[in-house]
Design a protein around this motif. Structure first.
Motif, PDB file in Angstrom:
ATOM      1  N   ILE A   1       0.848  -1.196   0.000  1.00  0.00           N
ATOM      2  CA  ILE A   1       0.000   0.000   0.000  1.00  0.00           C
ATOM      3  C   ILE A   1       0.880   1.242   0.000  1.00  0.00           C
ATOM      4  O   ILE A   1       0.642   2.186  -0.761  1.00  0.00           O
ATOM      5  CB  ILE A   1      -0.966   0.001   1.198  1.00  0.00           C
ATOM      6  CG1 ILE A   1      -2.097  -0.993   0.986  1.00  0.00           C
ATOM      7  CG2 ILE A   1      -1.542   1.395   1.442  1.00  0.00           C
ATOM      8  CD1 ILE A   1      -2.983  -1.203   2.203  1.00  0.00           C
TER       9      ILE A   1
ATOM     10  N   GLU B   1      -0.349   2.376  -3.575  1.00  0.00           N
ATOM     11  CA  GLU B   1      -1.698   2.934  -3.467  1.00  0.00           C
ATOM     12  C   GLU B   1      -1.806   4.276  -4.190  1.00  0.00           C
ATOM     13  O   GLU B   1      -2.834   4.598  -4.777  1.00  0.00           O
ATOM     14  CB  GLU B   1      -2.085   3.098  -1.998  1.00  0.00           C
ATOM     15  CG  GLU B   1      -3.503   3.618  -1.824  1.00  0.00           C
ATOM     16  CD  GLU B   1      -3.893   3.735  -0.355  1.00  0.00           C
ATOM     17  OE1 GLU B   1      -5.013   3.327  -0.026  1.00  0.00           O
ATOM     18  OE2 GLU B   1      -3.066   4.226   0.435  1.00  0.00           O
ATOM     19  N   ARG B   2      -0.738   5.057  -4.189  1.00  0.00           N
ATOM     20  CA  ARG B   2      -0.755   6.387  -4.821  1.00  0.00           C
ATOM     21  C   ARG B   2      -1.029   6.336  -6.324  1.00  0.00           C
ATOM     22  O   ARG B   2      -1.420   7.324  -6.921  1.00  0.00           O
ATOM     23  CB  ARG B   2       0.569   7.096  -4.567  1.00  0.00           C
ATOM     24  CG  ARG B   2       1.740   6.438  -5.280  1.00  0.00           C
ATOM     25  CD  ARG B   2       3.063   7.018  -4.925  1.00  0.00           C
ATOM     26  NE  ARG B   2       3.616   6.236  -3.832  1.00  0.00           N
ATOM     27  CZ  ARG B   2       4.884   6.250  -3.494  1.00  0.00           C
ATOM     28  NH1 ARG B   2       5.727   7.026  -4.131  1.00  0.00           N
ATOM     29  NH2 ARG B   2       5.316   5.514  -2.519  1.00  0.00           N
TER      30      ARG B   2
ATOM     31  N   HIS C   1      -3.307   4.486  -7.707  1.00  0.00           N
ATOM     32  CA  HIS C   1      -4.660   3.976  -7.909  1.00  0.00           C
ATOM     33  C   HIS C   1      -5.674   4.857  -7.194  1.00  0.00           C
ATOM     34  O   HIS C   1      -5.325   5.678  -6.357  1.00  0.00           O
ATOM     35  CB  HIS C   1      -4.760   2.542  -7.378  1.00  0.00           C
ATOM     36  CG  HIS C   1      -3.817   1.602  -8.055  1.00  0.00           C
ATOM     37  ND1 HIS C   1      -2.507   1.474  -7.677  1.00  0.00           N
ATOM     38  CD2 HIS C   1      -3.998   0.764  -9.094  1.00  0.00           C
ATOM     39  CE1 HIS C   1      -1.908   0.584  -8.455  1.00  0.00           C
ATOM     40  NE2 HIS C   1      -2.790   0.145  -9.322  1.00  0.00           N
TER      41      HIS C   1
ATOM     42  N   LEU D   1      -9.113   2.664  -2.455  1.00  0.00           N
ATOM     43  CA  LEU D   1      -9.264   1.223  -2.235  1.00  0.00           C
ATOM     44  C   LEU D   1      -9.071   0.375  -3.491  1.00  0.00           C
ATOM     45  O   LEU D   1      -9.194  -0.853  -3.433  1.00  0.00           O
ATOM     46  CB  LEU D   1     -10.614   0.885  -1.591  1.00  0.00           C
ATOM     47  CG  LEU D   1     -10.758   1.292  -0.142  1.00  0.00           C
ATOM     48  CD1 LEU D   1     -12.161   0.961   0.356  1.00  0.00           C
ATOM     49  CD2 LEU D   1      -9.739   0.600   0.733  1.00  0.00           C
TER      50      LEU D   1
ATOM     51  N   TYR E   1      -6.295  -0.291  -5.148  1.00  0.00           N
ATOM     52  CA  TYR E   1      -5.134  -1.180  -5.023  1.00  0.00           C
ATOM     53  C   TYR E   1      -5.430  -2.339  -4.076  1.00  0.00           C
ATOM     54  O   TYR E   1      -5.111  -3.495  -4.371  1.00  0.00           O
ATOM     55  CB  TYR E   1      -3.880  -0.426  -4.560  1.00  0.00           C
ATOM     56  CG  TYR E   1      -2.706  -1.366  -4.474  1.00  0.00           C
ATOM     57  CD1 TYR E   1      -2.063  -1.789  -5.632  1.00  0.00           C
ATOM     58  CD2 TYR E   1      -2.302  -1.897  -3.260  1.00  0.00           C
ATOM     59  CE1 TYR E   1      -1.025  -2.705  -5.575  1.00  0.00           C
ATOM     60  CE2 TYR E   1      -1.266  -2.813  -3.194  1.00  0.00           C
ATOM     61  CZ  TYR E   1      -0.627  -3.207  -4.357  1.00  0.00           C
ATOM     62  OH  TYR E   1       0.392  -4.126  -4.294  1.00  0.00           O
ATOM     63  N   GLN E   2      -6.063  -2.048  -2.940  1.00  0.00           N
ATOM     64  CA  GLN E   2      -6.354  -3.097  -1.965  1.00  0.00           C
ATOM     65  C   GLN E   2      -7.270  -4.169  -2.565  1.00  0.00           C
ATOM     66  O   GLN E   2      -7.089  -5.359  -2.323  1.00  0.00           O
ATOM     67  CB  GLN E   2      -7.000  -2.504  -0.708  1.00  0.00           C
ATOM     68  CG  GLN E   2      -6.052  -1.669   0.120  1.00  0.00           C
ATOM     69  CD  GLN E   2      -6.001  -0.211  -0.311  1.00  0.00           C
ATOM     70  OE1 GLN E   2      -6.200   0.128  -1.477  1.00  0.00           O
ATOM     71  NE2 GLN E   2      -5.721   0.672   0.628  1.00  0.00           N
TER      72      GLN E   2
END
Length: 119
Positions: A87, A91-92, A94, A97, A99-100
């Motif tokens: 993450i 995550e940056r 996407h 949530l 990416y998760q």
């Protein structure tokens, strides 16, 4: 195979924002550096104690260098350690949530019992 060493790498890198960026940009170099310089250091030890025998297997090294969380899970790396580090790295790139959800979807083919994550 050392689940301990995989988890130690994930934990160690995740706690240092500079290492997170280094691992994101140069995964193979970071894995090689960490294995040579940090793998045998005792966590939370201030006296300079170290072991001499801990090494990644080639399969572990390749999974880490490829940022392959599915292979890491199959090898027994703790999924929460992998998820928190990944993450921080991805995550940056996407939406919220996104990416998760993709991370979980790539693990959906695993059925119980999951790989052993005990160390």
């Amino acid at each position: 195979m050392s689940r301990y060493l995989l988890d130690k790498f994930l934990y160690f890198v995740d706690r240092d924002p500079e290492l997170v960026e280094r691992y994101r940009e140069d995964p193979r170099g970071t894995v090689d550096w960490w294995e040579a310089e940090c793998a045998n250091k005792v966590l939370n030890c201030h006296a300079g104690e170290a072991s001499t025998w801990l090494r990644f297997t080639e399969e572990e090294r390749e999974a880490l260098a490829a940022h392959d969380h599915v292979a890491l899970f199959a090898l027994g790396a703790h999924p929460f350690l992998t998820l928190t580090l990944f993450i921080a790295m991805f995550e940056r790139d996407h939406g919220p949530l996104e990416y998760q959800k993709a991370f979980g979807a790539r693990l959906a083919h695993f059925a119980l019992p999951y790989p052993d994550i005990a160390t």
